[in-house]
Structure formats: C-alpha cells, structure tokens
Write a protein that holds these residues in place. Structure first.
Motif, PDB file in Angstrom:
ATOM      1  N   ALA A  23     -50.058 -81.425  88.720  1.00 39.39           N
ATOM      2  CA  ALA A  23     -50.358 -82.912  88.824  1.00 39.39           C
ATOM      3  C   ALA A  23     -51.104 -83.703  87.971  1.00 39.39           C
ATOM      4  CB  ALA A  23     -51.085 -83.086  90.343  1.00 39.39           C
ATOM      5  N   ARG A  24     -52.076 -82.781  87.125  1.00 47.79           N
ATOM      6  CA  ARG A  24     -52.851 -83.464  86.317  1.00 47.79           C
ATOM      7  C   ARG A  24     -52.778 -82.718  84.908  1.00 47.79           C
ATOM      8  NH1 ARG A  24     -52.889 -86.616  89.448  1.00 47.79           N
ATOM      9  NH2 ARG A  24     -54.416 -87.498  90.253  1.00 47.79           N
ATOM     10  N   ASP A  25     -51.748 -82.070  84.624  1.00 44.43           N
ATOM     11  CA  ASP A  25     -51.262 -81.633  83.049  1.00 44.43           C
ATOM     12  C   ASP A  25     -52.130 -80.504  82.664  1.00 44.43           C
ATOM     13  OD1 ASP A  25     -48.723 -82.909  83.134  1.00 44.43           O
ATOM     14  OD2 ASP A  25     -49.711 -84.751  82.391  1.00 44.43           O
ATOM     15  N   PHE A  26     -52.441 -79.820  83.726  1.00 42.19           N
ATOM     16  CA  PHE A  26     -53.466 -78.474  83.496  1.00 42.19           C
ATOM     17  C   PHE A  26     -54.826 -79.130  82.723  1.00 42.19           C
ATOM     18  CE2 PHE A  26     -49.706 -76.639  84.643  1.00 42.19           C
ATOM     19  CZ  PHE A  26     -49.936 -75.267  85.010  1.00 42.19           C
ATOM     20  N   ASN A  27     -55.380 -80.151  83.113  1.00 42.38           N
ATOM     21  CA  ASN A  27     -56.565 -80.397  82.738  1.00 42.38           C
ATOM     22  C   ASN A  27     -57.391 -79.988  83.989  1.00 42.38           C
ATOM     23  OD1 ASN A  27     -59.141 -81.923  82.789  1.00 42.38           O
ATOM     24  ND2 ASN A  27     -58.455 -83.360  81.197  1.00 42.38           N
ATOM     25  N   THR A  28     -58.168 -78.881  83.738  1.00 43.51           N
ATOM     26  CA  THR A  28     -58.752 -78.519  84.681  1.00 43.51           C
ATOM     27  C   THR A  28     -59.875 -79.310  85.470  1.00 43.51           C
ATOM     28  OG1 THR A  28     -60.087 -76.885  83.106  1.00 43.51           O
ATOM     29  CG2 THR A  28     -58.445 -75.981  84.433  1.00 43.51           C
ATOM     30  N   GLU A  29     -60.545 -79.946  84.474  1.00 45.32           N
ATOM     31  CA  GLU A  29     -61.626 -80.834  85.149  1.00 45.32           C
ATOM     32  C   GLU A  29     -60.815 -81.788  86.189  1.00 45.32           C
ATOM     33  OE1 GLU A  29     -65.399 -83.584  83.451  1.00 45.32           O
ATOM     34  OE2 GLU A  29     -64.013 -82.722  82.144  1.00 45.32           O
ATOM     35  N   LEU A  30     -60.001 -82.674  85.732  1.00 45.84           N
ATOM     36  CA  LEU A  30     -59.362 -83.449  86.675  1.00 45.84           C
ATOM     37  C   LEU A  30     -58.728 -82.961  87.675  1.00 45.84           C
ATOM     38  CD1 LEU A  30     -57.565 -86.011  83.796  1.00 45.84           C
ATOM     39  CD2 LEU A  30     -59.575 -86.363  85.152  1.00 45.84           C
ATOM     40  N   SER A  31     -58.168 -81.823  87.417  1.00 49.50           N
ATOM     41  CA  SER A  31     -57.432 -81.088  88.951  1.00 49.50           C
ATOM     42  C   SER A  31     -58.454 -80.554  89.912  1.00 49.50           C
ATOM     43  CB  SER A  31     -56.816 -79.810  88.052  1.00 49.50           C
ATOM     44  OG  SER A  31     -55.827 -79.957  87.155  1.00 49.50           O
ATOM     45  N   LEU A  32     -59.760 -80.465  89.432  1.00 51.88           N
ATOM     46  CA  LEU A  32     -60.751 -80.225  90.104  1.00 51.88           C
ATOM     47  C   LEU A  32     -61.079 -81.386  91.049  1.00 51.88           C
ATOM     48  CD1 LEU A  32     -62.828 -78.466  91.796  1.00 51.88           C
ATOM     49  CD2 LEU A  32     -64.443 -78.961  89.737  1.00 51.88           C
ATOM     50  N   LYS A  33     -61.217 -82.533  90.354  1.00 49.46           N
ATOM     51  CA  LYS A  33     -61.545 -83.898  91.096  1.00 49.46           C
ATOM     52  C   LYS A  33     -60.288 -84.010  92.133  1.00 49.46           C
ATOM     53  CE  LYS A  33     -62.200 -88.632  89.889  1.00 49.46           C
ATOM     54  NZ  LYS A  33     -62.453 -89.636  89.084  1.00 49.46           N
ATOM     55  N   LEU A  34     -59.126 -83.869  91.669  1.00 54.89           N
ATOM     56  CA  LEU A  34     -57.783 -84.083  92.638  1.00 54.89           C
ATOM     57  C   LEU A  34     -58.037 -83.193  93.820  1.00 54.89           C
ATOM     58  CD1 LEU A  34     -55.211 -85.744  93.115  1.00 54.89           C
ATOM     59  CD2 LEU A  34     -54.222 -83.691  91.818  1.00 54.89           C
ATOM     60  N   LEU A  35     -58.290 -81.958  93.589  1.00 52.01           N
ATOM     61  CA  LEU A  35     -58.443 -80.950  94.722  1.00 52.01           C
ATOM     62  C   LEU A  35     -59.722 -81.329  95.390  1.00 52.01           C
ATOM     63  CD1 LEU A  35     -57.806 -78.350  96.204  1.00 52.01           C
ATOM     64  CD2 LEU A  35     -59.148 -77.356  94.378  1.00 52.01           C
ATOM     65  N   LEU A  36     -60.510 -81.648  95.141  1.00 52.10           N
ATOM     66  CA  LEU A  36     -61.641 -82.117  95.896  1.00 52.10           C
ATOM     67  C   LEU A  36     -61.641 -83.451  96.743  1.00 52.10           C
ATOM     68  CD1 LEU A  36     -64.963 -81.124  93.795  1.00 52.10           C
ATOM     69  CD2 LEU A  36     -63.986 -79.903  95.614  1.00 52.10           C
ATOM     70  N   ASN A  37     -60.630 -84.135  96.168  1.00 53.09           N
ATOM     71  CA  ASN A  37     -60.496 -85.521  96.648  1.00 53.09           C
ATOM     72  C   ASN A  37     -59.374 -85.438  97.977  1.00 53.09           C
ATOM     73  OD1 ASN A  37     -62.021 -86.972  95.075  1.00 53.09           O
ATOM     74  ND2 ASN A  37     -60.293 -87.744  93.741  1.00 53.09           N
ATOM     75  N   TYR A  38     -58.359 -84.473  97.636  1.00 49.39           N
ATOM     76  CA  TYR A  38     -57.391 -83.966  98.547  1.00 49.39           C
ATOM     77  C   TYR A  38     -58.279 -83.572 100.004  1.00 49.39           C
ATOM     78  CZ  TYR A  38     -53.862 -80.854 100.892  1.00 49.39           C
ATOM     79  OH  TYR A  38     -53.176 -80.355 101.602  1.00 49.39           O
ATOM     80  N   GLN A  39     -59.078 -82.598  99.579  1.00 47.53           N
ATOM     81  CA  GLN A  39     -59.786 -81.896 100.823  1.00 47.53           C
ATOM     82  C   GLN A  39     -60.637 -82.866 101.454  1.00 47.53           C
ATOM     83  OE1 GLN A  39     -58.873 -79.120 101.714  1.00 47.53           O
ATOM     84  NE2 GLN A  39     -59.291 -77.414 100.433  1.00 47.53           N
ATOM     85  N   ARG A  40     -61.362 -83.904 100.647  1.00 48.93           N
ATOM     86  CA  ARG A  40     -62.197 -84.881 101.292  1.00 48.93           C
ATOM     87  C   ARG A  40     -61.371 -85.759 102.019  1.00 48.93           C
ATOM     88  NH1 ARG A  40     -64.514 -86.591  96.858  1.00 48.93           N
ATOM     89  NH2 ARG A  40     -65.698 -84.663  96.787  1.00 48.93           N
ATOM     90  N   TRP A  41     -60.062 -86.230 101.640  1.00 47.62           N
ATOM     91  CA  TRP A  41     -59.500 -87.140 102.249  1.00 47.62           C
ATOM     92  C   TRP A  41     -59.006 -86.726 103.885  1.00 47.62           C
ATOM     93  CZ3 TRP A  41     -54.613 -87.617 104.544  1.00 47.62           C
ATOM     94  CH2 TRP A  41     -54.219 -88.812 104.813  1.00 47.62           C
ATOM     95  N   ARG A  42     -58.621 -85.507 103.740  1.00 49.12           N
ATOM     96  CA  ARG A  42     -58.057 -84.825 104.871  1.00 49.12           C
ATOM     97  C   ARG A  42     -59.000 -84.841 105.884  1.00 49.12           C
ATOM     98  NH1 ARG A  42     -55.529 -79.365 104.602  1.00 49.12           N
ATOM     99  NH2 ARG A  42     -54.713 -80.225 106.824  1.00 49.12           N
ATOM    100  N   ARG A  43     -60.330 -84.280 105.299  1.00 39.92           N
ATOM    101  CA  ARG A  43     -61.429 -84.181 106.363  1.00 39.92           C
ATOM    102  C   ARG A  43     -61.880 -85.475 106.765  1.00 39.92           C
ATOM    103  NH1 ARG A  43     -64.281 -81.702 102.741  1.00 39.92           N
ATOM    104  NH2 ARG A  43     -65.658 -83.497 102.089  1.00 39.92           N
ATOM    105  N   GLU A  44     -61.806 -86.854 105.914  1.00 37.47           N
ATOM    106  CA  GLU A  44     -62.189 -87.769 106.728  1.00 37.47           C
ATOM    107  C   GLU A  44     -61.040 -88.675 107.483  1.00 37.47           C
ATOM    108  OE1 GLU A  44     -63.522 -89.748 102.998  1.00 37.47           O
ATOM    109  OE2 GLU A  44     -65.519 -88.387 102.940  1.00 37.47           O
ATOM    110  N   SER A  45     -59.821 -88.025 107.148  1.00 35.86           N
ATOM    111  CA  SER A  45     -58.621 -88.729 108.183  1.00 35.86           C
ATOM    112  C   SER A  45     -57.990 -87.944 109.211  1.00 35.86           C
ATOM    113  CB  SER A  45     -57.822 -89.157 106.984  1.00 35.86           C
ATOM    114  OG  SER A  45     -58.383 -89.947 105.961  1.00 35.86           O
ATOM    115  N   PRO A  46     -58.979 -87.254 109.915  1.00 35.27           N
ATOM    116  CA  PRO A  46     -58.314 -86.521 110.868  1.00 35.27           C
ATOM    117  C   PRO A  46     -57.107 -87.166 111.725  1.00 35.27           C
ATOM    118  CG  PRO A  46     -60.420 -87.278 111.762  1.00 35.27           C
ATOM    119  CD  PRO A  46     -60.363 -87.596 110.294  1.00 35.27           C
ATOM    120  N   GLU A  47     -57.166 -88.488 111.986  1.00 34.25           N
ATOM    121  CA  GLU A  47     -56.102 -89.304 112.975  1.00 34.25           C
ATOM    122  C   GLU A  47     -54.794 -88.957 112.097  1.00 34.25           C
ATOM    123  OE1 GLU A  47     -57.741 -92.092 109.849  1.00 34.25           O
ATOM    124  OE2 GLU A  47     -58.731 -90.493 111.045  1.00 34.25           O
TER     125      GLU A  47
END
Length: 283
Positions: free
Chosen positions: A64-88
């Motif tokens: 999803a971030r063309d193998f830029n590992t820094e941007l990929s990590l940011k996306l992964l953490l955002n994904y986990q945070r979004w799921r945690r903050e949107s349980p509904e």
C-alpha cells in the motif's frame, strides 16, 4: 521510529516500490522489508499479538505504501489505532448481521477488474433505508469488503475504484453523517487502511449531498481530492471514459452482468467469508 531505522530501500537491492510489489509473497527480496516493518511495529509497542504480524499481513501495508517501510509502519499503526478507537464499526464484521441491507442490492464488487487491474466497487446509497440501518452498520459493509479484498495480491498492487450512486439520497441519509463519522470515513480513505484508493466516482449526486461532501472534504488529503469525480445524472458517457464497457453493469452504461446479479454474487461471497471476518474482528 526514525527514518534512519526504517528506510524504503536497503542493501538487498535497488528495485523500486512498484517493482517490489510485483514479486510473490515468498520472494527472498521481500523478506528484509517484512522484517524491518515487523521490528518497527513491535518497537512501537502498540501491537499486542506477534501472531497478527504474519508476513502476509505486513505485505498488505508494504504494498500500500510501495515498500517505504517508514510510511508502511505509520499506516499499520493508524490501522490498529482506527480499529481500537472505532469499536462500534470494527468489532462486528458479520455479513449475516446486515443481510437485509445486502439483499437490497446495495453493494457489489464487480467480477471484472478495470484496465489497470483495480477492483471496482459500487455502492447504491438509495437502497439504504436509514430507518432500518444506521450509518455504522452501512459503514461496516464497506469495512468487510475492504478486509476481504485487501487480502488479494492484485488488489494490493493496483488498488480500488469506487462508484457511489447517490440516486435517492435524502435528508434522512444526510442526518446520519456527523463530523465524527465523516472523520472516520475519511481516515479509511486516506491513511488508516491498506488499500490504494485510485478513484472515487459519484453519480446521480443531488444538490443537497454537497453539505455532506463539504464535511468530508477537509479531512481528505489532496491526492484523494484529485481522484474524486462528480458525474451528475447524465453519467454514462463520462463514466465510460474511466471504465471499459465490459466491466460495468448495463445500469451504468456497460455490458457486464446486471447490478442485481453482481450484488447477489458479492453478498454470497461475503457470507462465505463470515468466519474469516469474525476472526479479523476479534484480532
């Protein structure tokens, strides 16, 4: 996590992101990127189960971030945070719980990809009756589909394009969309889900959809704003400029299977994925 610890290219080769994306999941050349992303995720301390950091899972974020590992990590953490903050939304990914909505031919993933390899999604907003289904339940449908297609390698590489048919949009729909939900929708479109959004096409949009769009717009990055196309009610010619006729249903100016058929086909696919989706929701 600093950029010196997570770089997009390393000693393992000089291939660029799109070239790396084309490699199969088990390619030796991808392993250093997967390892770096896994180390960064564990170091960030926001991810609990190491079991959820499988190579296949991490590759979704890298592609999803063309193998830029820094941007990929940011996306992964955002994904986990979004799921945690949107349980509904994220804690109940059960297609059978929204079967009544799916059976109205509200949503489909078309069987044919477009000429670039993107998945094509259709949402028919007028089929959603707000008296029967909340905006959270409707959003869950999109999340279920996103979780399923994000597992497809070709979709990881080529992304998705969505057609939103707003025929039947009414005040009762608009009242369901508040700024908090608008922000959550925008996050998924931009920086919280491992899918490349290649295009958003609005058809049959009425005048009174504009206030809702104005609410969404500030949360969207410029890249996504530039990929939004408003076609109005006379949309068939302009839509054909973006999609081949064999991809689209006849209702949208194409020669593909009819909208009722493709909606039923995708509903069946979601129902067959019920156990997988329940596993994802409980992660």
């Amino acid at each position: 996590v600093t950029s010196t610890k997570l770089s997009s290219l390393g000693p393992e080769g000089s291939m660029n992101g799109p070239q790396l994306s084309e490699l199969p999941d088990d390619s030796e050349q991808l392993r250093p990127y997967v390892s770096r992303l896994r180390r960064g995720a564990l170091r960030a301390g926001e991810l609990s189960a190491v079991g959820s950091l499988s190579s296949g899972f991490l590759l979704r974020f890298l592609r999803a971030r063309d193998f830029n590992t820094e941007l990929s990590l940011k996306l992964l953490l955002n994904y986990q945070r979004w799921r945690r903050e949107s349980p509904e939304i994220s804690s109940c990914l059960s297609p059978s719980s929204v079967l009544g909505l799916l059976n109205t031919s509200y949503h489909a993933v078309l069987p044919q990809r477009d000429c670039t390899g993107s998945r094509v999604l259709i949402y028919r907003i007028g089929q959603w009756n707000p008296k029967d289904w909340s905006a959270f339940q409707v959003f869950r449908v999109s999340l279920m589909t996103s979780e399923i297609i994000s597992r497809e390698n070709e979709t990881q590489r080529q992304g998705v394009k969505a057609i939103f048919d707003l025929a039947g949009w009414s005040l009762s729909h608009a009242l369901q969309i508040n700024p908090s939900l608008a922000r959550k929708i925008s996050s998924v479109l931009s920086d919280s889900f491992p899918l490349k959004v290649r295009g958003i096409h609005l058809v049959n949009e009425p005048m009174f959809f504009r206030p809702v769009f104005a609410m969404l717009r500030p949360f969207l990055p410029d890249k996504i704003k530039q990929r939004i196309h408003m076609h109005g009610s006379d949309f068939q010619d302009s839509l054909s400029g973006f999609f081949s006729s064999h991809v689209l249903p006849p209702e949208y100016g194409g020669h593909g299977p009819g909208i009722t058929q493709v909606c039923q086909g995708w509903t069946n696919h979601l129902l067959q994925s019920e156990n997988l989706l329940q596993q994802i929701a409980s992660r």
